[in-house]
Design a protein around this motif. Structure first.
Motif, PDB file in Angstrom:
ATOM      1  N   HIS A 189      48.036  43.888  31.202  1.00 36.13           N
ATOM      2  CA  HIS A 189      46.922  43.346  30.424  1.00 36.13           C
ATOM      3  C   HIS A 189      47.425  42.817  29.083  1.00 36.13           C
ATOM      4  O   HIS A 189      46.650  42.379  28.246  1.00 36.13           O
ATOM      5  CB  HIS A 189      45.847  44.419  30.192  1.00 36.13           C
ATOM      6  CG  HIS A 189      46.320  45.560  29.361  1.00 36.13           C
ATOM      7  ND1 HIS A 189      46.990  46.648  29.894  1.00 36.13           N
ATOM      8  CD2 HIS A 189      46.261  45.787  28.021  1.00 36.13           C
ATOM      9  CE1 HIS A 189      47.297  47.491  28.921  1.00 36.13           C
ATOM     10  NE2 HIS A 189      46.876  46.998  27.782  1.00 36.13           N
ATOM     11  N   ARG A 243      46.253  34.704  36.470  1.00 38.15           N
ATOM     12  CA  ARG A 243      45.190  35.579  35.984  1.00 38.15           C
ATOM     13  C   ARG A 243      44.271  35.971  37.130  1.00 38.15           C
ATOM     14  O   ARG A 243      43.874  35.120  37.935  1.00 38.15           O
ATOM     15  CB  ARG A 243      44.393  34.876  34.874  1.00 38.15           C
ATOM     16  CG  ARG A 243      45.239  34.571  33.652  1.00 38.15           C
ATOM     17  CD  ARG A 243      44.473  33.765  32.597  1.00 38.15           C
ATOM     18  NE  ARG A 243      45.365  33.394  31.505  1.00 38.15           N
ATOM     19  CZ  ARG A 243      45.577  34.136  30.424  1.00 38.15           C
ATOM     20  NH1 ARG A 243      44.936  35.295  30.288  1.00 38.15           N
ATOM     21  NH2 ARG A 243      46.406  33.746  29.488  1.00 38.15           N
ATOM     22  N   LEU A 244      43.955  37.251  37.155  1.00 43.09           N
ATOM     23  CA  LEU A 244      43.017  37.768  38.140  1.00 43.09           C
ATOM     24  C   LEU A 244      41.659  37.905  37.472  1.00 43.09           C
ATOM     25  O   LEU A 244      41.483  38.707  36.547  1.00 43.09           O
ATOM     26  CB  LEU A 244      43.496  39.123  38.671  1.00 43.09           C
ATOM     27  CG  LEU A 244      42.713  39.718  39.849  1.00 43.09           C
ATOM     28  CD1 LEU A 244      42.746  38.769  41.050  1.00 43.09           C
ATOM     29  CD2 LEU A 244      43.275  41.073  40.229  1.00 43.09           C
ATOM     30  N   HIS A 245      40.706  37.102  37.941  1.00 39.24           N
ATOM     31  CA  HIS A 245      39.379  37.067  37.328  1.00 39.24           C
ATOM     32  C   HIS A 245      38.333  37.010  38.423  1.00 39.24           C
ATOM     33  O   HIS A 245      38.371  36.116  39.282  1.00 39.24           O
ATOM     34  CB  HIS A 245      39.255  35.860  36.409  1.00 39.24           C
ATOM     35  CG  HIS A 245      37.905  35.708  35.761  1.00 39.24           C
ATOM     36  ND1 HIS A 245      37.417  36.608  34.838  1.00 39.24           N
ATOM     37  CD2 HIS A 245      36.928  34.768  35.931  1.00 39.24           C
ATOM     38  CE1 HIS A 245      36.212  36.239  34.452  1.00 39.24           C
ATOM     39  NE2 HIS A 245      35.891  35.127  35.100  1.00 39.24           N
ATOM     40  N   GLU A 246      37.428  37.965  38.385  1.00 40.76           N
ATOM     41  CA  GLU A 246      36.346  38.038  39.377  1.00 40.76           C
ATOM     42  C   GLU A 246      36.892  37.975  40.808  1.00 40.76           C
ATOM     43  O   GLU A 246      36.341  37.318  41.675  1.00 40.76           O
ATOM     44  CB  GLU A 246      35.306  36.940  39.134  1.00 40.76           C
ATOM     45  CG  GLU A 246      34.567  37.108  37.811  1.00 40.76           C
ATOM     46  CD  GLU A 246      33.473  36.097  37.609  1.00 40.76           C
ATOM     47  OE1 GLU A 246      33.377  35.132  38.411  1.00 40.76           O
ATOM     48  OE2 GLU A 246      32.690  36.263  36.655  1.00 40.76           O
ATOM     49  N   VAL A 252      36.405  43.685  45.248  1.00 40.23           N
ATOM     50  CA  VAL A 252      37.461  43.727  44.237  1.00 40.23           C
ATOM     51  C   VAL A 252      38.319  42.462  44.307  1.00 40.23           C
ATOM     52  O   VAL A 252      38.593  41.825  43.285  1.00 40.23           O
ATOM     53  CB  VAL A 252      38.339  44.977  44.421  1.00 40.23           C
ATOM     54  CG1 VAL A 252      39.436  45.013  43.363  1.00 40.23           C
ATOM     55  CG2 VAL A 252      37.488  46.236  44.336  1.00 40.23           C
ATOM     56  N   GLY A 296      45.340  40.511  33.590  1.00 42.63           N
ATOM     57  CA  GLY A 296      43.928  40.820  33.763  1.00 42.63           C
ATOM     58  C   GLY A 296      43.592  42.109  33.067  1.00 42.63           C
ATOM     59  O   GLY A 296      44.456  42.974  32.884  1.00 42.63           O
ATOM     60  N   PRO A 297      42.343  42.291  32.654  1.00 41.12           N
ATOM     61  CA  PRO A 297      41.945  43.523  31.973  1.00 41.12           C
ATOM     62  C   PRO A 297      41.939  44.706  32.930  1.00 41.12           C
ATOM     63  O   PRO A 297      41.984  44.541  34.155  1.00 41.12           O
ATOM     64  CB  PRO A 297      40.532  43.205  31.468  1.00 41.12           C
ATOM     65  CG  PRO A 297      40.016  42.183  32.434  1.00 41.12           C
ATOM     66  CD  PRO A 297      41.209  41.356  32.825  1.00 41.12           C
ATOM     67  N   SER A 298      41.878  45.900  32.373  1.00 45.13           N
ATOM     68  CA  SER A 298      41.762  47.096  33.204  1.00 45.13           C
ATOM     69  C   SER A 298      40.522  46.992  34.080  1.00 45.13           C
ATOM     70  O   SER A 298      39.464  46.554  33.627  1.00 45.13           O
ATOM     71  CB  SER A 298      41.680  48.344  32.320  1.00 45.13           C
ATOM     72  OG  SER A 298      42.851  48.497  31.561  1.00 45.13           O
ATOM     73  N   SER A 335      40.271  45.024  36.707  1.00 40.45           N
ATOM     74  CA  SER A 335      40.120  43.697  37.314  1.00 40.45           C
ATOM     75  C   SER A 335      40.652  43.625  38.735  1.00 40.45           C
ATOM     76  O   SER A 335      40.444  42.627  39.424  1.00 40.45           O
ATOM     77  CB  SER A 335      40.829  42.641  36.448  1.00 40.45           C
ATOM     78  OG  SER A 335      42.223  42.909  36.356  1.00 40.45           O
ATOM     79  N   LYS A 379      44.088  44.487  39.525  1.00 36.03           N
ATOM     80  CA  LYS A 379      45.527  44.246  39.566  1.00 36.03           C
ATOM     81  C   LYS A 379      46.242  45.268  40.437  1.00 36.03           C
ATOM     82  O   LYS A 379      47.091  44.916  41.261  1.00 36.03           O
ATOM     83  CB  LYS A 379      46.120  44.262  38.149  1.00 36.03           C
ATOM     84  CG  LYS A 379      45.548  43.237  37.197  1.00 36.03           C
ATOM     85  CD  LYS A 379      46.305  43.176  35.879  1.00 36.03           C
ATOM     86  CE  LYS A 379      46.368  44.497  35.142  1.00 36.03           C
ATOM     87  NZ  LYS A 379      45.033  44.977  34.713  1.00 36.03           N
TER      88      LYS A 379
END
Length: 230
Positions: A210, A223-226, A30, A48-50, A52, A54
């Motif tokens: 988001h 931003r939280l990505h991958e 995660v 960040g999207p749901s 992701s 957060k």
């Protein structure tokens, strides 16, 4: 967007923070080495999207669960080096929390919900009541001090939750989709009040959302990505 106030050592510093889960025999990463600093008085949107991660990141920063690798330095203290009791003390003294759902104590009125966290830090009850009424009044709840959560609207309940989070003047406020359960008009008003109070008392904040429009009102957006911050 306001310019961030960033002086001295960061309130929170994350170094290579990672978290994995096992699900059905499959490892799910995660968080994959998150690095982040938040300065004093700075309000940061965590976008960040749901799904992701957060909420997982906020749980780590909030010292709410274990299983993380890497370093979390809060208010100059390495949280990973503390035992459970000392982590609880660190959390109570330096952090405030606002969630999407208010999580108010149903058997206590608005004033009492804001007084209780102060009593945990041995604030005299009279002083705690004065602080509670000041915060609730600033949030437009002057006539709702004695109302229980079930007697309040959704927006009013979330305002009480904001007052509770700020009651002990935390150095860092963690907010997880704090207006996600409200209609747009109410959400905008609650967010305005939240930001004004946080800035007014010089706290920092990390706000997970988001919502791009909401994020744009913070001092800085990450931003939280991958599993990583960008």
């Amino acid at each position: 967007m306001n310019s961030p106030v960033n002086t001295g050592a960061p309130v929170i510093a994350l170094r290579n923070l990672a978290r994995s889960f096992e699900q059905g025999g499959v490892r799910i990463d995660v968080l994959r080495g998150v690095n982040l600093e938040i300065g004093q008085g700075e309000i940061v949107a965590l976008l960040g999207p749901s799904g992701s991660g957060k909420s997982t990141l906020l749980q780590a920063v909030g010292l709410l669960e274990g299983g993380f690798s890497g370093q979390i330095e809060l208010a100059g203290t390495q949280a990973g080096e503390l035992n459970a009791a000392d982590r609880t003390t660190l959390r109570r003294e330096h952090l405030g929390f606002v969630y999407q759902f208010h999580h108010l104590l149903p058997d206590f009125n608005a004033r009492e919900n804001v007084v209780l966290p102060q009593l945990l830090l041995d604030v005299p009850r009279k002083d705690a009541e004065i602080r509670a009424e000041e915060l609730l009044g600033a949030l437009g709840l002057e006539h709702r001090f004695d109302h229980r959560p079930s007697q309040l609207s959704g927006g009013e309940q979330q305002r009480v939750a904001v007052a509770r989070a700020l009651a002990n003047k935390p150095q860092l406020v963690l907010a997880d989709e704090p207006t996600g359960n409200l209609d747009e008009k109410t959400a905008d008003r609650v967010l305005d009040e939240f930001l004004d109070l946080v800035r007014g008392q010089g706290s920092s904040a990390l706000v997970a959302t988001h919502n791009e429009r909401m994020a744009a009102r913070m001092d800085r957006v990450v931003r939280l990505h991958e599993g990583r911050i960008s």
